[in-house]
Design an enzyme around this catalytic site. Structure first.
Site, short mmCIF file in Angstrom:
data_model
loop_
_atom_site.label_atom_id
_atom_site.label_comp_id
_atom_site.label_asym_id
_atom_site.label_seq_id
_atom_site.Cartn_x
_atom_site.Cartn_y
_atom_site.Cartn_z
N ASP A 161 4.66 0.57 12.03
CA ASP A 161 3.44 -0.03 11.48
C ASP A 161 3.27 -1.50 11.90
OD1 ASP A 161 2.82 2.35 10.29
OD2 ASP A 161 3.47 1.78 8.28
N LYS B 174 0.83 -1.21 0.00
CA LYS B 174 0.00 0.00 0.00
C LYS B 174 0.86 1.26 0.00
CE LYS B 174 -1.75 1.64 4.04
NZ LYS B 174 -1.56 3.07 4.36
N ASN B 175 1.86 1.30 0.88
CA ASN B 175 2.61 2.54 1.06
C ASN B 175 3.63 2.82 -0.05
OD1 ASN B 175 1.08 3.09 3.25
ND2 ASN B 175 2.64 2.59 4.78
N ARG C 72 -3.94 10.67 4.60
CA ARG C 72 -2.80 11.59 4.71
C ARG C 72 -1.94 11.60 3.45
NH1 ARG C 72 0.54 14.28 8.36
NH2 ARG C 72 2.73 14.04 7.86
N CYS D 298 -5.05 8.27 9.70
CA CYS D 298 -5.25 7.55 10.95
C CYS D 298 -4.98 8.47 12.15
CB CYS D 298 -4.28 6.38 11.02
SG CYS D 298 -4.73 5.01 9.96
N ARG E 156 0.87 14.42 13.50
CA ARG E 156 1.23 14.28 12.10
C ARG E 156 1.25 15.60 11.32
NH1 ARG E 156 -1.18 8.97 9.54
NH2 ARG E 156 0.86 8.90 8.62
N PRO E 157 2.15 16.48 11.67
CA PRO E 157 2.24 17.76 10.95
C PRO E 157 2.82 17.60 9.54
CG PRO E 157 4.01 17.57 12.55
CD PRO E 157 3.17 16.34 12.70
N VAL E 158 2.79 18.71 8.75
CA VAL E 158 3.38 18.67 7.41
C VAL E 158 4.47 19.73 7.25
CG1 VAL E 158 1.46 17.59 6.14
CG2 VAL E 158 1.43 20.08 6.54
N ASP E 159 4.98 20.24 8.39
CA ASP E 159 5.98 21.32 8.32
C ASP E 159 7.23 20.92 7.53
OD1 ASP E 159 6.26 19.52 10.54
OD2 ASP E 159 7.84 20.78 11.36
N LEU E 160 7.63 19.65 7.63
CA LEU E 160 8.87 19.25 6.95
C LEU E 160 8.64 19.07 5.44
CD1 LEU E 160 10.23 16.74 9.64
CD2 LEU E 160 10.85 19.14 9.27
N ARG F 74 -8.77 -0.41 4.41
CA ARG F 74 -7.86 0.59 3.86
C ARG F 74 -6.51 -0.02 3.52
NH1 ARG F 74 -7.06 5.81 7.26
NH2 ARG F 74 -5.70 6.07 5.47
N ILE G 215 8.07 6.82 17.02
CA ILE G 215 7.74 7.59 15.80
C ILE G 215 6.49 8.45 16.00
CG2 ILE G 215 7.31 7.45 13.30
CD1 ILE G 215 9.98 6.18 13.95
C1 EPZ Z 1 4.38 7.00 6.47
O1 EPZ Z 1 3.64 8.06 7.04
C2 EPZ Z 1 3.43 5.83 6.33
N1 EPZ Z 1 2.33 6.18 5.44
C3 EPZ Z 1 2.90 5.42 7.71
O2 EPZ Z 1 2.08 4.28 7.56
C4 EPZ Z 1 4.10 5.07 8.60
O3 EPZ Z 1 3.64 4.78 9.89
C5 EPZ Z 1 5.09 6.23 8.64
O4 EPZ Z 1 5.47 6.62 7.30
C6 EPZ Z 1 6.36 5.92 9.40
O5 EPZ Z 1 7.00 4.81 8.84
C7 EPZ Z 1 2.45 6.01 4.12
O6 EPZ Z 1 3.49 5.64 3.61
C8 EPZ Z 1 1.26 6.30 3.30
P1 EPZ Z 1 6.54 10.27 8.53
P2 EPZ Z 1 4.20 9.54 7.06
O7 EPZ Z 1 6.50 11.56 7.78
O8 EPZ Z 1 4.99 9.77 5.83
C9 EPZ Z 1 6.94 13.54 12.02
C10 EPZ Z 1 0.10 3.01 7.78
O9 EPZ Z 1 -0.48 2.48 8.76
N2 EPZ Z 1 6.74 14.59 10.99
O10 EPZ Z 1 7.68 9.35 8.26
O11 EPZ Z 1 3.08 10.44 7.35
C11 EPZ Z 1 5.70 12.72 12.26
O12 EPZ Z 1 4.80 13.36 13.13
C12 EPZ Z 1 0.68 4.41 7.90
O13 EPZ Z 1 0.20 2.47 6.67
C13 EPZ Z 1 6.90 15.91 11.33
O14 EPZ Z 1 7.19 16.25 12.47
O15 EPZ Z 1 5.17 9.48 8.32
C14 EPZ Z 1 6.28 11.45 12.83
O16 EPZ Z 1 6.58 11.64 14.18
C15 EPZ Z 1 0.37 5.04 9.20
N3 EPZ Z 1 6.69 16.86 10.37
C16 EPZ Z 1 7.61 11.30 12.07
O17 EPZ Z 1 7.89 12.61 11.56
C17 EPZ Z 1 6.39 16.54 9.08
O18 EPZ Z 1 6.22 17.45 8.25
C18 EPZ Z 1 7.59 10.32 10.92
O19 EPZ Z 1 6.48 10.57 10.07
C19 EPZ Z 1 6.24 15.18 8.74
C20 EPZ Z 1 6.43 14.22 9.72
#
Ligand code: EPZ
Length: 429
Positions: free
Chosen positions: A316, A22-23, A102, A126, A131-135, A408, A338
């Site tokens: 996950d 999926k991912n 997301r 979920c 889960r911010p998008v700042d980065l 999902r 995480i």
């Molecule tokens: C991906 O989410 C996956 N989703 C998630 O799977 C997975 O849990 C996660 O990576 C970690 O491996 C998909 O691939 C569709 P991140 P993502 O950005 O990209 C913080 C599932 O069940 N962060 O790696 O959203 C964040 O809060 C899902 O299939 C910021 O602070 O995760 C977290 O603590 C759930 N600012 C960490 O980074 C940002 O702008 C890692 O998040 C972005 C993230």
């Protein structure tokens, strides 16, 4: 709303075909926005998130075709879909479409890279933390996009196109790395992504982008270098197997006992999780066809695990491991590093008789001799499947409500488990 009914106590024996990830599928579909040509994706899983993303891409003008679908097709085989973004008719991704998933926020990068503008609603997904998008925004800004946030939307503009730049992520982010990659491939000049996520799904997307004509080195390491190109072409790409589905069924077999071949699974995609499963007492055997998991007789051993970005133990699979450890002979500790709120399964596992104490980001699990079936419900995808794992070993009947979470991310879950001897059925309505 559909429910799943499980009567626990059966061992699992047989073969479970592992679906496409999926991912990886979601960002690969989004990559179709980068080219006027056709992108053909094979081994695409049949999931609610894939259908939702088809709708979102359709709104931007992408034609999505399910290729060669015939009556009587073998349902075990992933689908092939063709995506054609010849004309992008709309660069806005509205709240109604984006709020439930997301990953749909990630359309922002290819839209701004190709069209010079994008307006995308802040994401949902979920409920596992803030889960911010700042980065993701930081990455786009480093490549020259102007960002405004207005009325719950992120608006990115780059009228004269993006230009290469240095992006150094202060923490590892999968979505941030996908965003940086998809923006950089069409930017003028060189982009260096430091502290990039090394997840196999990133490498899969980079492989596909490379087939489309992108110039990428270092995917799969924490330093990725991209030489921007003027345009990308179409390609054909097969989605890699789902490591989280693999780990989930491996833990289900470790839980119930039995012997199952996880067909098409690739051990290198989840070595850290396989090591933990072996430590817990299951036998893990890589074969030419996939991975065999078996456990006979002896009890489960407790483990101490902390989640980490790849190649560490995946967040996950944290909920599934916790379900497994509820039956271990002793005390386990699981630390979630995480997401700060990814423990919604704890109270539901307790309904089945699990003994779990939460202290900050660490759960202490006292293994119990038996779990007992009960009605349960979960608030996210992986939490839901952890309840299925616990239910498979619980005495009596468990009903898992809100099955749409499972739909999902798990393709034909009940059929795959039932084929190996589980007493599991979907109750519609
Ligand atoms: C991906 O989410 C996956 N989703 C998630 O799977 C997975 O849990 C996660 O990576 C970690 O491996 C998909 O691939 C569709 P991140 P993502 O950005 O990209 C913080 C599932 O069940 N962060 O790696 O959203 C964040 O809060 C899902 O299939 C910021 O602070 O995760 C977290 O603590 C759930 N600012 C960490 O980074 C940002 O702008 C890692 O998040 C972005 C993230």
């Amino acid at each position: 709303m559909d429910r799943i009914r499980i009567v626990g106590g059966q061992k699992l024996n047989g073969t479970i075909p592992i679906s496409g990830a999926k991912n990886a599928t979601l960002p690969l579909m989004i990559a179709s926005l980068l080219t006027e040509d056709r992108l053909v994706l094979e081994n695409v899983p049949r999931l609610a998130d894939v259908i939702q993303l088809q709708r979102i891409l359709g709104n931007h003008g992408v034609d999505v075709m399910i290729a060669g679908k015939r009556a009587g097709d073998e349902p075990n085989i992933g689908r092939t879909i063709e995506l054609s973004a010849k004309h992008i008719v709309d660069t806005t991704a509205p709240y109604e479409l984006v709020s439930t998933m997301r990953a749909s926020f990630w359309v922002i990068a290819p839209l701004v890279a190709r069209m010079g503008e994008a307006k995308v609603s802040m994401p949902g997904g979920c409920t596992i933390g803030t889960r911010p998008v700042d980065l993701l925004i930081m990455a786009l800004e480093k490549l020259g996009a102007q960002i405004e946030i207005e009325g719950g939307y992120v608006i990115a503009r780059a009228k004269n196109g993006l230009r290469g730049g240095d992006i150094n992520f202060p923490k590892v982010t999968v979505g941030g790395t996908h965003t940086a990659l998809m923006a950089a491939v069409l930017a003028k000049g060189t982009t260096v992504i430091e502290n990039a996520a090394r997840e196999p799904e990133i490498t899969d997307v980079a492989d596909c982008l490379t087939k489309m004509g992108a110039k990428i080195t270092g995917a799969g390491t924490s330093r990725i270098v991209v030489e921007g190109v003027a345009g990308l072409n179409g390609a054909r790409h097969s989605v890699l197997p789902d490591r989280i589905e693999t780990g989930t069924y491996a833990m289900a077999v470790a839980m119930t006992g039995g012997d199952v071949l996880l067909q098409h699974a690739r051990p290198e995609l989840l070595q850290a999780a396989l090591d933990v499963i072996a430590q817990a007492g299951a036998t893990v055997t890589p074969t030419n066809e996939g991975i065999r998991i078996s456990r006979n007789g002896s009890g489960l051993k407790p483990v101490d695990v902390a989640t980490a970005p790849f190649p560490g133990f995946p967040t996950d699979l944290q909920a599934q491991l916790m379900a497994l450890m509820t039956r271990a002979e002793g005390t386990s500790h699981i630390t979630e590093t995480i997401f700060e709120n990814r423990f919604m399964h704890v109270q539901e596992l307790a309904r089945l008789g699990a003994q779990i104490q939460l202290n900050g980001d660490t759960a202490t699990i006292e293994g119990v001799k038996r779990l007992k079936g009960a009605p349960v419900m979960a608030t996210d995808l992986r939490a839901s499947v952890s309840l299925v794992i616990a239910a498979l070993a619980a005495e009596g009947e468990t009903t898992v409500n809100r099955v749409y979470h499972l739909d999902r991310g798990f393709e034909r879950l009940e059929q795959k488990l039932a084929a190996c001897g589980a007493m599991i059925e979907r109750i519609s309505g």
